[in-house]
Design an enzyme around this catalytic site. Sequence first.
Site, short mmCIF file in Angstrom:
data_model
loop_
_atom_site.label_atom_id
_atom_site.label_comp_id
_atom_site.label_asym_id
_atom_site.label_seq_id
_atom_site.Cartn_x
_atom_site.Cartn_y
_atom_site.Cartn_z
N ILE A 69 0.84 -1.08 -0.06
CA ILE A 69 0.10 0.03 -0.01
C ILE A 69 1.10 1.42 0.03
CG2 ILE A 69 -1.78 1.34 1.39
CD1 ILE A 69 -2.89 -0.91 0.39
N GLY A 125 0.42 -5.35 0.56
CA GLY A 125 -0.63 -5.57 -0.23
C GLY A 125 -0.29 -6.37 -1.70
N ASP A 128 -1.43 -9.81 -0.61
CA ASP A 128 -2.77 -9.88 -0.79
C ASP A 128 -3.26 -10.13 -2.37
OD1 ASP A 128 -3.79 -9.01 1.97
OD2 ASP A 128 -2.89 -7.22 1.36
N ASP A 156 -5.59 -6.47 6.16
CA ASP A 156 -7.22 -6.67 5.81
C ASP A 156 -7.56 -7.11 4.57
OD1 ASP A 156 -6.25 -3.94 4.80
OD2 ASP A 156 -7.59 -3.11 6.59
#
Length: 275
Positions: A69, A125, A128, A156
């Site tokens: 991110i 990220g 992810d 998350d």
Amino acid sequence: MEKYETLEIVQTDPNSSVFHLYLNRPSRRNALSLQFFIEFPKALSFLDQNPTANVIVLSGAGDHFCSGIDLNNLNSTSEKSRSADRGRAAERLRREIKAMQEAITAIERCRKPVIASIHGACIGGGIDIVTACDIRYCTADALFSVKEVDLAITADLGTLQRLPAIVGYGTAMELALTGRRFSGTEAQRMGLVSQVFGSKKQLGEAVNVIAKDIGAKSPLAVIGTKAVLLRSKEVNLEQGLDYVATWNAGMLISDDLEEAVAAQIQKRKPTFAKL
């Protein structure tokens, strides 16, 4: 071809059904901006609906796959939260996180298989993203880290949900709690990637061959295989068998089965209609 600020779609061979989707912020090591989370699901939807595209290869432009991110986004989000009513700020933040989660889940929602081709850094990220992909390959010197814990964040966007099913619960817990770095070679040992290659060039060439091979198969069989495997993660054995029986009851009547059998008998490559 669609144009984006944070992404680039390339069809290197006009006769191929393989499309390349690049994370395209090389000057920022492909850090994920807010604009990325708007554009990424749109790009995947575009490719999903493109009848010429059978396989998507996801990679990073420049020297890295993804550095995570964009920290400027985190600062902006933190400042907004401090300047508003706590309840309203929390509700807005939840909506923003859910939208970002949906952007990553768009990889699974895409009917076409998405292959992650990873070189350089794949951090936070980036993990992810690749854990949502259908197949993963990397270079031996690729660098991975579930980094969020070092930024005082609980990951998350899907890593904590998808990684355990790929590498095992214990390994996922260790990686997520330590945030330690690990190489492409270790990523293969733990099952995060299927195969490791010596260089970015070798990785690209090999992934292209694999993607073209998948792209030459029956598109109905390919999207069905992806759909059934994803569904099988959520249901028990009996429910999974029922799902695939229902799927094949609808799809086996296609011309693809007849063409595949004829090609086997005639010892030739099959030719399938676009999806």
